[in-house]
Scaffold this motif. Structure first.
Motif, PDB file in Angstrom:
ATOM      1  N   ASN A  53       2.121   9.382 -10.312  1.00 61.69           N
ATOM      2  CA  ASN A  53       2.897   8.705 -10.948  1.00 61.69           C
ATOM      3  C   ASN A  53       4.008   8.260  -9.604  1.00 61.69           C
ATOM      4  N   ARG A  54       3.985   8.716  -8.610  1.00 59.13           N
ATOM      5  CA  ARG A  54       4.950   8.014  -7.139  1.00 59.13           C
ATOM      6  C   ARG A  54       4.727   7.598  -6.195  1.00 59.13           C
ATOM      7  N   PRO A  55       5.166   7.061  -6.044  1.00 57.73           N
ATOM      8  CA  PRO A  55       4.489   6.115  -4.245  1.00 57.73           C
ATOM      9  C   PRO A  55       4.798   6.668  -3.412  1.00 57.73           C
ATOM     10  N   ALA A  56       3.817   6.264  -2.839  1.00 53.62           N
ATOM     11  CA  ALA A  56       2.765   7.235  -1.954  1.00 53.62           C
ATOM     12  C   ALA A  56       4.215   7.236  -0.148  1.00 53.62           C
ATOM     13  N   LEU A  57       4.825   6.517  -0.322  1.00 52.47           N
ATOM     14  CA  LEU A  57       6.010   6.744   0.695  1.00 52.47           C
ATOM     15  C   LEU A  57       6.674   7.837   0.373  1.00 52.47           C
ATOM     16  N   ASP A  58       7.145   8.150  -0.932  1.00 51.81           N
ATOM     17  CA  ASP A  58       7.733   9.649  -1.924  1.00 51.81           C
ATOM     18  C   ASP A  58       7.089  10.612  -1.059  1.00 51.81           C
ATOM     19  N   HIS A  59       6.025  10.055  -1.324  1.00 49.27           N
ATOM     20  CA  HIS A  59       5.338  12.124  -0.322  1.00 49.27           C
ATOM     21  C   HIS A  59       5.517  12.396   0.354  1.00 49.27           C
ATOM     22  N   LEU A  60       5.875  10.781   0.918  1.00 49.54           N
ATOM     23  CA  LEU A  60       5.858  11.259   2.649  1.00 49.54           C
ATOM     24  C   LEU A  60       7.126  11.758   3.532  1.00 49.54           C
ATOM     25  N   LEU A  61       8.195  10.968   2.319  1.00 50.92           N
ATOM     26  CA  LEU A  61       9.412  11.108   2.711  1.00 50.92           C
ATOM     27  C   LEU A  61       9.762  12.423   2.250  1.00 50.92           C
ATOM     28  N   SER A  62       9.597  12.907   0.972  1.00 54.01           N
ATOM     29  CA  SER A  62       9.312  14.538   0.599  1.00 54.01           C
ATOM     30  C   SER A  62       9.451  15.634   1.889  1.00 54.01           C
ATOM     31  N   TRP A  63       8.127  15.412   1.889  1.00 59.64           N
ATOM     32  CA  TRP A  63       7.220  15.967   3.187  1.00 59.64           C
ATOM     33  C   TRP A  63       8.468  16.160   4.180  1.00 59.64           C
ATOM     34  N   LEU A  64       8.979  14.996   5.053  1.00 61.67           N
ATOM     35  CA  LEU A  64       9.441  14.873   6.193  1.00 61.67           C
ATOM     36  C   LEU A  64      10.854  15.644   5.293  1.00 61.67           C
ATOM     37  N   SER A  65      11.283  15.594   4.534  1.00 56.80           N
ATOM     38  CA  SER A  65      12.573  16.254   4.489  1.00 56.80           C
ATOM     39  C   SER A  65      12.856  17.223   4.475  1.00 56.80           C
ATOM     40  N   SER A  66      11.732  17.771   3.530  1.00 58.69           N
ATOM     41  CA  SER A  66      11.891  19.650   3.693  1.00 58.69           C
ATOM     42  C   SER A  66      12.136  20.260   4.712  1.00 58.69           C
ATOM     43  N   PHE A  67      11.229  19.008   6.015  1.00 58.84           N
ATOM     44  CA  PHE A  67      11.342  20.537   7.765  1.00 58.84           C
ATOM     45  C   PHE A  67      12.004  19.482   8.086  1.00 58.84           C
TER      46      PHE A  67
ATOM     47  N   LYS B  76       0.917  -1.196  -0.075  1.00 55.32           N
ATOM     48  CA  LYS B  76      -0.548   0.059   0.560  1.00 55.32           C
ATOM     49  C   LYS B  76       0.791   1.128  -0.293  1.00 55.32           C
ATOM     50  N   SER B  77       1.872   1.618   0.417  1.00 58.16           N
ATOM     51  CA  SER B  77       2.870   2.516   0.348  1.00 58.16           C
ATOM     52  C   SER B  77       3.546   2.373  -0.597  1.00 58.16           C
ATOM     53  N   LEU B  78       3.400   2.026  -1.993  1.00 52.99           N
ATOM     54  CA  LEU B  78       3.776   1.676  -2.962  1.00 52.99           C
ATOM     55  C   LEU B  78       3.190   2.094  -4.027  1.00 52.99           C
ATOM     56  N   ILE B  79       1.546   2.137  -3.737  1.00 49.91           N
ATOM     57  CA  ILE B  79       0.751   2.619  -4.808  1.00 49.91           C
ATOM     58  C   ILE B  79       1.052   4.060  -5.373  1.00 49.91           C
ATOM     59  N   PRO B  80       0.795   4.296  -6.633  1.00 52.00           N
ATOM     60  CA  PRO B  80       1.445   5.607  -7.222  1.00 52.00           C
ATOM     61  C   PRO B  80       0.294   6.360  -6.966  1.00 52.00           C
ATOM     62  N   ILE B  81       0.953   7.739  -6.516  1.00 49.33           N
ATOM     63  CA  ILE B  81       0.401   8.840  -6.682  1.00 49.33           C
ATOM     64  C   ILE B  81       0.565   9.968  -7.242  1.00 49.33           C
TER      65      ILE B  81
END
Length: 334
Positions: A30-44, A23-28
């Motif tokens: 066109n990127r895996p869902a976990l990508d978005h969480l990691l990018s968000w965390l990284s930005s802070f 479920k953490s790899l489903i595309p949002i």
């Protein structure tokens, strides 16, 4: 600061999509869902993401191995039995040993708000626990928090009947823990949402509700997943097309995300839908408000509306898949 991401669940409510993909790899978009969480965390400025994983999650291990991911370091903590959120947090802390306050996130959410402001509020108020809260139009499918004028949480209501909720603020699945809380999590496979959180509030501990305005979604069901995708496409102002997507000149794409290597033939219409990678839509087919996993083929003149179609399924020429139908991976319709 470290963040524990709870990715151990099986994604049962997202089936048939999660029968072939974590479920953490489903595309949002066109990127895996976990990508978005990691990018968000990284930005802070979050430095380490501790993935609290279940067993037999090889696809997740391959996609996000231990080590550097941009500016974040990924650490794996594997559960050898089902632990629920409380046990998973306790196990991750014992194994990975985060220092000082730490974040916990549900792995099946999409979130976009000012995390730095939430962290500042947590420290300013000396909260032991801070829960990110998001206002929603219909809170009935979620856990609802009640807050006072000082943003202190005074109570919880789990999935209130429609029209009865005392608050429209839902638990967004982003929590900031004081490390002393870990020893207060009851033993065994328990959910902190049902044990630790109400216990703290009942004892009038300092539990802060940080209310945010921003895009948030619980990806727990195909309907919510589709709604998020439609929101992101709308925000982008154009369909979201992955690499090497082929769209015929007279095909019509509206409000949709289409994954890498997919093709949409002449006269076909794709509206308000999510197509994963390598989906083939043949001439004159119509797809509306649907989710199609990778490798799906929609035959010429076929109609798919409000459906969820698993990996590699085949809807043959002229066939129909109607509202609410689920096709299993590899299934043929028509």
């Amino acid at each position: 600061m470290d963040a524990i991401i709870l990715v151990g669940g099986q994604g049962a409510r997202l089936r048939p999509l999660t029968l072939t993909r974590h479920k953490s790899l489903i595309p949002i978009a066109n990127r895996p869902a976990l990508d978005h969480l990691l990018s968000w965390l990284s930005s802070f400025g979050i430095e380490r993401a501790i993935l609290a994983m279940g067993q037999s999650q090889e696809d997740l291990v391959r996609g996000y191995p231990e080590g550097s991911w941009g500016s974040i370091t990924i650490t794996h903590v594997v559960e050898h039995e089902r632990l629920e959120s409380g046990g998973a947090i306790r196990n991750a802390v014992r194994t990975a040993k985060p220092e000082g306050p730490f974040l916990v996130l549900n792995g099946d959410i999409y979130v976009d708000f000012d995390l730095q402001a939430a962290l500042a509020a947590h420290h300013r108020t000396n909260a032991r626990l801070t829960l990110a809260l998001c206002p929603v139009i219909d809170p009935s499918p979620f856990g609802v928090a009640i807050v006072d004028s000082n943003s202190q949480i005074t109570g919880f209501v789990e999935k209130p009947p429609p029209g009865t909720a005392a608050s429209d603020l839902v638990n967004a699945g982003v929590w900031l823990f004081d490390p002393s809380l870990v020893q207060e999590i009851p033993p065994g496979a328990v959910r902190v949402e049902e044990t630790l959180f109400p216990s703290l509030v009942g004892r009038r501990e300092n539990v802060l509700g940080y209310c945010f305005e921003g895009l948030w979604a619980d990806l727990g069901t195909p309907a919510r997943y589709l709604e998020l995708s439609q929101s992101l496409v709308k925000r982008s102002g154009a369909p979201l097309l992955g690499r090497a997507v082929q769209v015929a000149e007279d095909a019509n794409i509206e409000g949709s995300a289409i994954g890498a290597g997919s093709s949409v033939a002449e006269g076909a219409h794709v509206t308000g839908s999510v197509l994963w990678e390598d989906v083939r839509v043949e001439a004159g087919a119509r797809i509306k408000d649907s989710v199609l996993a990778n490798g799906v083929t929609i035959g010429a003149g076929a109609v798919v509306s409000g459906a969820v179609i698993g990996q590699g399924a085949n809807v043959t020429v002229g066939a129909q898949v109607q509202q609410g139908e689920l096709l299993e991976p590899g299934e043929q319709r028509g």
